[in-house]
Structure formats: C-alpha cells, structure tokens
Design an enzyme around this catalytic site. Structure first.
Site, PDB file in Angstrom:
ATOM      1  N   ASP A 123       0.852  -1.200   0.000  1.00 12.80           N
ATOM      2  CA  ASP A 123       0.000   0.000   0.000  1.00 12.80           C
ATOM      3  C   ASP A 123       0.883   1.244   0.000  1.00 12.80           C
ATOM      4  O   ASP A 123       1.954   1.251   0.607  1.00 12.80           O
ATOM      5  CB  ASP A 123      -0.894   0.039   1.250  1.00 12.80           C
ATOM      6  CG  ASP A 123      -1.954  -1.054   1.212  1.00 12.80           C
ATOM      7  OD1 ASP A 123      -2.002  -1.786   0.202  1.00 12.80           O
ATOM      8  OD2 ASP A 123      -2.700  -1.173   2.186  1.00 12.80           O
ATOM      9  N   TYR A 340     -12.723  -2.576  -0.266  1.00  8.04           N
ATOM     10  CA  TYR A 340     -11.845  -2.640   0.908  1.00  8.04           C
ATOM     11  C   TYR A 340     -12.351  -1.712   2.022  1.00  8.04           C
ATOM     12  O   TYR A 340     -12.548  -0.519   1.789  1.00  8.04           O
ATOM     13  CB  TYR A 340     -10.442  -2.227   0.468  1.00  8.04           C
ATOM     14  CG  TYR A 340      -9.387  -2.404   1.517  1.00  8.04           C
ATOM     15  CD1 TYR A 340      -9.031  -3.679   1.939  1.00  8.04           C
ATOM     16  CD2 TYR A 340      -8.741  -1.308   2.081  1.00  8.04           C
ATOM     17  CE1 TYR A 340      -8.055  -3.853   2.907  1.00  8.04           C
ATOM     18  CE2 TYR A 340      -7.765  -1.473   3.037  1.00  8.04           C
ATOM     19  CZ  TYR A 340      -7.433  -2.750   3.447  1.00  8.04           C
ATOM     20  OH  TYR A 340      -6.478  -2.902   4.410  1.00  8.04           O
ATOM     21  N   CYS A 800     -25.271  50.585  26.267  1.00  4.45           N
ATOM     22  CA  CYS A 800     -25.089  49.274  26.874  1.00  4.45           C
ATOM     23  C   CYS A 800     -23.598  49.024  27.056  1.00  4.45           C
ATOM     24  O   CYS A 800     -22.813  49.199  26.122  1.00  4.45           O
ATOM     25  CB  CYS A 800     -25.666  48.198  25.962  1.00  4.45           C
ATOM     26  SG  CYS A 800     -25.194  46.545  26.456  1.00  4.45           S
ATOM     27  N   CYS A 803     -22.511  45.570  24.861  1.00  2.06           N
ATOM     28  CA  CYS A 803     -22.327  45.528  23.408  1.00  2.06           C
ATOM     29  C   CYS A 803     -22.258  46.914  22.776  1.00  2.06           C
ATOM     30  O   CYS A 803     -22.029  47.034  21.581  1.00  2.06           O
ATOM     31  CB  CYS A 803     -23.431  44.707  22.751  1.00  2.06           C
ATOM     32  SG  CYS A 803     -25.052  45.483  22.865  1.00  2.06           S
ATOM     33  N   CYS A 825     -30.897  46.975  27.140  1.00  2.00           N
ATOM     34  CA  CYS A 825     -30.244  47.115  25.846  1.00  2.00           C
ATOM     35  C   CYS A 825     -31.265  46.908  24.736  1.00  2.00           C
ATOM     36  O   CYS A 825     -32.097  46.004  24.791  1.00  2.00           O
ATOM     37  CB  CYS A 825     -29.118  46.092  25.716  1.00  2.00           C
ATOM     38  SG  CYS A 825     -28.271  46.213  24.144  1.00  2.00           S
TER      39      CYS A 825
END
Length: 910
Positions: A123, A340, A800, A803, A825
């Site tokens: 292989d 296989y 806020c 964020c 918020c």
DNA sequence: GCAAGGTC
C-alpha cells in the site's frame, strides 16, 4: 532497459492476498495465469508472463499479510522483573519475524532465490513503505543481487496498475524510517509505563470489578488519550451545576394550524428580569409580524463512505460497535460484496465507473427501482458525488462491488451493513433534498419571537437513504404587518442539563480530530478500553470510565501531566511527518523524543503517590494503611437504599457525607469548602424525608464565609437547609469533581477571561482592569457623564456596556418594583439591564457572565458548565439594589410567596 | 503480562 532478450524472473509482493490476486488478474488479463500454493495457507503465488518496458518477464506474484516483522526488546529485557522499567528507554530492540509469519518468510526466501527483480506492491502509505523494507530485508538476505523496485498505485483499476508497473520507482526510505521511529517510541513508552503502573498498583483490591485474573494496567499513546476523552466528558458531567432558567413561549392557533414561537433572547437565568419582560408582553400582547422570509433549502447527501463514517453510522443507525462493524465489513469484503473497508478516502477518483456500480443494483426489490431511476437521464436524479477532501491514495471509498439481495449465510448485521453501504453509495450519486423554508418573526411589546416551517419539495436522495430524515413542520401563513393576539403566552422555567456521555460515534470523532489511531485501528483502541476495564459501555452504547480508568487519569492529572491527553500523540505524529519528508532524521527524532519521555517517566515515578492517592479514592489497599475511618451516620442512602450515609473526611481533607457502599454506590453530598468542623448530632430534621436525617453541627471558617452568615450552624443535608445551600453556592464544595473542570471547560473560561483583560475598559479606555472594576465608576457625577447619561434631559442616552448599543428606558411592572425605571439594551442579542436609580447613584455594577443572584465570580468556580441547550448562553444580567447588594429572594410574581416560582403557583391563571 | 500498526 534493454528490449527483448531472455525473460527475467520478477518477484512481486503485495501487502495482502487480495491485492496480489487483483494485480495478477489485471496484468495477466487472466490469460495464462497459474496459481499455486505457498508455504502459508492464505498467501497464494500467481504466475504469468508480462513485459515491462519491452523486457519480457516471468512474473511471480505473492503477498504478505501486513507487517512481516515485529519490534521487541532483546530477550534479556522481556521479562517484567528483568530490569528497571526506566531501562526500557535505552534497552536494545530488534525486529524479528514472529512465529506465525515464518511460513510467509519462507515463501519469500524460496521465491526470491530464483528471481532477478523484486517489485514491491505494498500500500502506498507510510506503513506500506515500512512493510516494503521488511520484505526487502528478508529477500535480500537470501539473494543480494536482487534489483529493488517499487510500484506506486492508488487504486486497483487496470489503468493505474499498468501505469504503475511501467513506471517503477525506488522505495522511499524516509517513509519507512518514520514508521520505525513510531514503532520504537510506542514500544518503549508503552512497555515502561505499563510495567510501572501495573506493578505500582497491584496491591489495590480491584478484583470486584474485574474477575479474579491478573490485571494488566496498560498504558499506550493511543489508548490513554482515548480513555482521556471518556473521562473528561464524565468529569464535565459531574461538574455540571444545574441552573434554573426562564423563557417566554408564545403560540398562535389559526384555522390553518398552530405555530409555536420561540423567544429570540433564548432564555434568561434571572427570574426577575424574565418576569419584568414577560409582564410587559402580557400587558401589550398584540403580536405584529415584522418579518416573513421564504427561502429554498437544500439538504445534501453524505460524502462517499470512509471507514470512520461507516463505523459512526453503523453505531448510530444500528448500535453496532465499531469493532463488530469492522468484523462484518471484513467478511463482506472477503466475500467480494463490498470494496476494501479500511480507507480514509471519501471521494471517488475520476476514472471510477459509478454508473456501473448503480447498474448492478437495479434488480434489488427494495432499492432497485431507485437505482433504475438514477440511471434514467430524464429523471434528473443523478449528481456526481461530492468530495469530503480525504484521499489516502490507496483505496477508494467503501462501495458495493457485487450485487446481493441477501445471502443465506449472512447474519442480520451482514444484511444491515451491506444495505448501508449500498444505500450510502446510491445517496452519494443523488441530488440533494429540496425544501421550502419559511421564517416568521413577530414583535410583542418590543420583544422578538420567531418560528419557522419547512415543506419538503423533493426528497431525492432521502428516498433511498432511509437512515436520515428531514423534519418538515407546517405553519400557518403570515404576512408582513399582520397583527394577532397570541393563543398562549407563558413564562416557563427549565433547568440546564449536562452534556451526555460520549457515544461511540462521538468517541471516534474525538479520536479522528486529534489524530489518535488510524482508520484501521481506532476501533481496537476503543475495545481495549473495555478489555482493560478502563471504561464501560452502557445500555445506550455510551461510554463511562470505570473506577480504574478514572483513577489512572486522575493520578496523572494530579501529577500535572497530560499523558492522558492527545497532545503527545499529535507531537509524535508531526515528528513522523517531518521524518517522512526528510526534514528530520529518524535518529534525531528518536533521541529527542525518548529523552523527553524518559524524563517524564522518571518524574512520574517520583510523583507516584498521586497515582496511589487517586486509586485510594476508589479502592482499598491490602496492608490496611490509609483506611478511612467510618464516620457517623447521617441518614440512610436514598440511592442504593441499602447502606447508610456517613459524615467523612475525604483524602484531601474535605468534608462530605457519603454512602458506605462506596464505590458500588457513589451517592455523596459535598459540604461547603468553608467548613472547619462538623459533627453529627442526635437532633433530627422535621421536614426532610425519608427520615431520620440527623442534623450536623457545623463550624465555618469566619474569613471564608460572607458577612451575615454565622460561624456556627446546625444544618441539615437533606435539602431543606437554605443556609447550607447558599454557602455551597458561594464557597463551593470541597468536592474534587468541580475542580476537574479545568479540562476544556475551564480552559475556555480562562481563555475568555484573559481576552477580557486584554480589552480596554469601556469607561476610561484604560487597559489593566475591566469595566466592572473601573475606578472612575465609583464617584457619582463623573459616573453619569462617563456613562453617557444626560442628567439635564433625563432622557435615555445610556449605552449598553456589554455591546455598546443604546439602551431604552423602560418601566417595570412587577409587584415589587412597579413603576421603577430601568434601562435595557435595545439589541435583541444582548441582555444588559440596569436600574435607572443605580445608574444615577453610581452603584451600578457591570454584568458578569454567568453570575446571577448571590453566585460568586465564575472564575473561582472551576469547571462549572451549563450543559444542554443552555451551554455557552449567559444572560450577563446581574441585579443589584441601590446599595449595591445583589437582589436576593426570588419570589413568585403572582402571589409574592418565596416558596415557589410563578410556573408552579397555585393562584396562577385564577 | 507491555504499544500500535499492518491483516487473516
């Protein structure tokens, strides 16, 4: 090469008998092909004539069965007591052909003697190259004049094979070297640690879990990380603290049906904030449709089938273990029904005759009609398969190679697996399923809710791939701007749940991601955990560590080593890669790695007490030392209902009330870490059942409990004791379990935290502290300006602090806070909230992720995890009163009672 | 009595 001339004898060797047979068949075109027996039963010899670049050849084609040789220590070091295990880092090793491969060796020797050339058909991966050199060693020993050539091929198809034999190359020593290094490292590490820990821990009585045989506590660079995954998940579950959360649900029933809308905020951990918002919705319940989006959605069929996917899917669909799956797949392969089964490849090479494979299946009673439809050009069902992006260059994806409608000698599992392979293949070459998805968003009192529906327009591959489904939910039609009154609008509670134990598919994914094992060996490592009694598989085919497994990982973890984590293997793997491309030499990598591992081994041995301690938690040790004194009885165990729960001191010195049947029963109540003394009294609790539950006289360490709590406390562990509950929440317990969370959970927490520290404070823009600690926030007037508050206008201009979005000033409508104003918020993604008067007074505190009510700083809470649907979802809300104290005492908002919440209120709805 | 990797 000279053309014509006398034929030469060429010995061809493949990695396995099936390849020898195929290659011989292809090269000889099955004409003039003679077959004879070799010394070994399985490895036949094929003979035929062939011409390589004009040179007539008499071809002899045979095979090995994988590795021909094994690596082992010299005889003198093989016995366990023959040497110090540390010597195994430099003890001489040698490769030899084991007894059961001697007949193959003999065949090779006999045939090699009469050949001029040796062509290696192993292989085309690193292991294959290494086997090639094993074959070379055996053949060269009997015939030093052999010319060595290597055939490079990536599939057993005519074109590839003829091309390979006409373009022979040299064997690749670097590839083989990489494997040599890997073998030697695996052997030395495995043998040294296995001997060390087996001999160290042999005095523990673990027979109860393991029969009576002599137990080997093996260590291996693949099996231990695999165990590590199992234990880590188990610890994550143990460390989980369930937390109550709140969510608003809305439904709307019309003539067309019912739609269930879910709250865009998900859920909140703070009851008060949820109630405030809920009450606003109830007061103005009219829903306005703000968005209706329709889109086509495709669900694609899976990629072509690799080994890992086959194992995962067989586990998921049929609950077959990966080991059994590979056994059955091997049977099907041997009998020629599937290709296989050990392959990493999940894309078909361009030359593959995919239509031919489909054609073979049209006679099947179940999926035959579908196969027929696939081949019908007009049906438009065909689609060239996608590529998963993996190609081991040795084998194609797993696919059917021979038609069968079921063989008489097949077991049910053979039938199931064959069906999976066929249906998977047919799915791969099919069009994706098509659905029409509708997303509707509504607004109620400023809150956004959404729902979605899906109609399947074309099932396509789902018609044949019966293992997958695509939920289709029909919802009523909505138009933008439409208004309606919800049929129900409820405030519901739930609790977070820990993640589940790892399934076999999960475990395979973990291993795959970390590069533990190969497609051909991963199931072996999983089985090894079971064979060694390191883990068990429960009725749901999920993996949990046994006491031995947990103790071993715990021991190494306490030493501070990551020997149970995948890092070691990953490092080795990257070194192997360097060797295989010639960037590093085998000798350097070996020397470097073994030196490090030896140092690690010696250090682990110095810290062996950690392993002993960890084992001591679960098992008794002969000799009687370290026995724990049985404590005083607190109550009968409610879990096993056989033994008593007693007050004990754990090995770390932490107090707990545990079941005497430990380790069979693991019921335990861990007491606050701030307890300095505890004694069981004769007083019993009046409310906890089943009784009697004896009260415990506690003494807490003054400096470890918050103000307002008494150092002396007569408490109950039955569940009724609010003081005890709060102290556990604030101080944590002495339990070793939460501290374990320093695995993935804690490290990600830490990661977040340090990121946080790197950010500038949003108030003063300085580094070095977070906004919650900003000194500028502790003086009133500066504070108002810094917050963006406009004291003149009184209007909301606060931003806020989570964020940065502007906040909206709203009015609370709860029994306790009616009329009180607060900022929230305006972003739906964010839950920032602060009372207006707190913001003005400068007593405002920044929300901290994961903190609610009286909970302490999350960074002190180790492996706290929020599992299930809430994982990673924090509201970020903290409520503080004007004095800065957390608002405590959650009450039912309907009747005001603290004994229950609104969802359980008897007066609700009346 | 030890590893992991081939394959039967």
């Amino acid at each position: 090469m000279a053309g014509g001339g006398r034929p030469i004898n060429v010995l061809n060797v493949a990695e396995k008998p099936s390849v020898a047979k195929s290659v011989a068949g292809i090269l000889s075109k099955n004409q003039g092909l003679r077959i004879r027996e070799g010394r070994s039963r399985y490895n036949k010899i094929y003979e035929f004539n062939y011409s390589i670049r004009g040179q007539p050849c008499h071809m002899l084609m045979t095979s090995v069965t994988g590795h021909l040789m094994e690596l082992d220590f010299d005889e003198r070091y093989r016995k366990w007591h023959s040497c110090d295990p540390a010597d195994l880092y430099h003890a001489p090793v040698r490769k030899h052909v084991p007894e059961d491969k001697k007949d193959i060796k003999k065949t090779l020797e006999e045939e090699a003697r009469r050949c001029q050339w040796l062509v290696l058909w192993l292989d085309c991966d690193r292991e294959g190259e290494n086997i090639a050199f094993e074959v070379i060693e055996v053949c060269r020993a009997v015939n030093c004049h052999l010319v060595l050539r290597r055939a490079r091929f990536s599939a057993l198809i005519d074109r590839e094979i003829h091309q390979a034999v006409q373009n022979l190359v040299d064997p690749n020593q670097w590839f083989a070297d990489a494997v040599d290094a890997r073998q030697e490292i695996d052997l030395r590490i495995g043998a040294s640690f296995t001997r060390f820990q087996t001999m160290l821990l042999k005095n523990f009585h673990i027979d109860s879990v393991t029969d009576d045989r002599n137990l080997v506590l093996s260590y291996g660079p693949c099996q231990f990380p695999t165990l590590g995954f199992v234990v880590e998940r188990y610890w994550e579950i143990q460390a989980h603290e369930s937390e109550e959360f709140w969510t608003i649900n809305c439904s709307h029933k019309s003539e067309e049906g019912t739609a269930t809308f879910s709250w865009m905020r998900g859920h909140l951990f703070d009851y008060t904030s949820a109630v405030i918002i809920y009450e606003m919705c109830v007061q103005e319940p009219t829903a306005t449709v703000t968005k209706v989006r329709q889109q086509e959605k495709l669900k694609y069929p899976p990629y072509p089938l690799s080994t890992i996917e086959l194992e995962k899917r067989a586990s998921r669909y049929f609950r077959m273990s990966s080991e059994h799956t590979m056994k059955v797949a091997e049977d099907l392969y041997q009998a020629g029904f599937i290709s296989y089964p050990r392959t990493e490849t999940d894309s078909f090479s361009s030359g593959t005759n995919l239509h031919g494979i489909v054609q073979e299946q049209i006679g099947h009673p179940d999926w035959g009609p579908y196969a027929q439809r696939l081949l019908d050009h007009a049906a438009g069902l065909w689609r060239n398969p996608g590529s998963g992006g993996h190609d081991d260059k040795a084998h194609p994806p797993i696919h059917p190679t021979k038609f069968s409608s079921g063989e008489s000698r097949w077991s049910q599992d053979h039938c199931k697996l064959y069906e999976l392979v066929v249906r998977h293949f047919l799915a791969c070459v099919s069009q994706p399923a098509v659905g029409a998805e509708t997303i509707v968003e509504i607004n109620i009192a400023g809150e956004v809710f959404s729902t979605s529906g899906r109609v399947i327009l074309a099932k396509n591959y789902l018609d044949v791939y019966r293992f997958e489904s695509w939920g289709g939910l029909v919802i009523p039609t909505y138009v933008h701007g439409q208004q309606f009154i919800p049929t129900t609008l409820t405030l519901d509670s739930g609790v977070t749940r820990p993640p589940p134990l790892l399934s076999e598919a999960d475990l395979l994914s973990c291993m795959d991601k970390a590069g533990i094992g190969t497609d051909a060996t991963m199931h072996d490592h999983i089985k090894k955990l079971l064979d060694r009694f390191y883990a068990i598989k429960d009725a749901n085919t999920r993996f949990a560590p046994t006491n031995i497994g947990e103790a071993l990982v715990m021991g190494y973890d306490d030493m501070g080593y990551e020997l149970w984590k995948p890092n070691l293997r990953s490092m080795m793997e990257s070194d192997m890669k360097e060797v295989s491309v010639g960037n590093k030499s085998k000798a350097d990598v070996l020397a470097n790695c073994l030196q490090q591992m030896k140092a690690c081994f010696l250090d682990a041995r110095l810290k062996k007490v950690k392993l002993l301690e960890a084992m001591g938690i679960f098992f008794e040790r002969s000799g009687g030392e370290d026995q724990q004194a049985a404590g005083e009885v607190v109550r009968q165990c409610g879990i096993c209902q056989e033994s008593n729960m007693v007050l004990k001191k754990s090995r770390d010195g932490n107090l707990m009330v545990g079941c005497l049947a430990f380790p069979q029963c693991r019921n335990a109540v861990w007491l606050p870490g701030s307890v300095s003394e505890a004694a069981v009294t004769t007083n019993t609790c009046n409310s906890c059942t089943p009784g009697p539950v004896y009260l415990i006289q506690f003494k807490f360490r003054q400096h470890e409990i918050p103000p307002g709590f008494n150092v002396n406390h007569l408490g109950c562990i039955g569940g009724c004791d609010e003081t005890l509950r709060q102290l556990i929440e604030i101080c944590g317990t002495g339990s070793r379990i939460p501290a374990r969370g320093r695995g993935p959970t804690a490290s990600s927490n830490n990661g977040q935290q340090s990121n946080h520290r790197q950010r500038a404070c949003i108030y003063c823009q300085q580094m070095g502290h977070s906004s919650s600690d900003c000194p500028s926030q502790f003086s009133g007037s500066r504070n108002a300006r810094a917050n963006g508050m406009n004291p003149q206008s009184g209007e909301s201009s606060i931003q806020c602090t989570t964020c940065g979005t502007p906040c909206v000033l709203r009015t609370a409508n709860t029994a306790n806070n009616r009329g009180r104003k607060f900022y929230s918020c305006s972003s739906q993604e964010c839950n920032f909230f602060v009372w207006e008067d707190d913001a003005k007074n400068g007593t405002r505190r920044m929300p901290q992720a994961g903190v609610s009510g009286s909970a302490s700083n999350p960074s002190q809470r180790g492996g706290r995890s929020r599992g299930g649907q809430s994982r990673g979802h924090n509201t970020g809300m903290t409520f503080v009163s004007a004095t800065g104290d957390p608002i405590s005492g959650r009450r039912c908002y309907v009747c005001g009672e603290p004994s229950h919440f609104a969802n359980a209120c008897p007066n609700r709805g009346s």
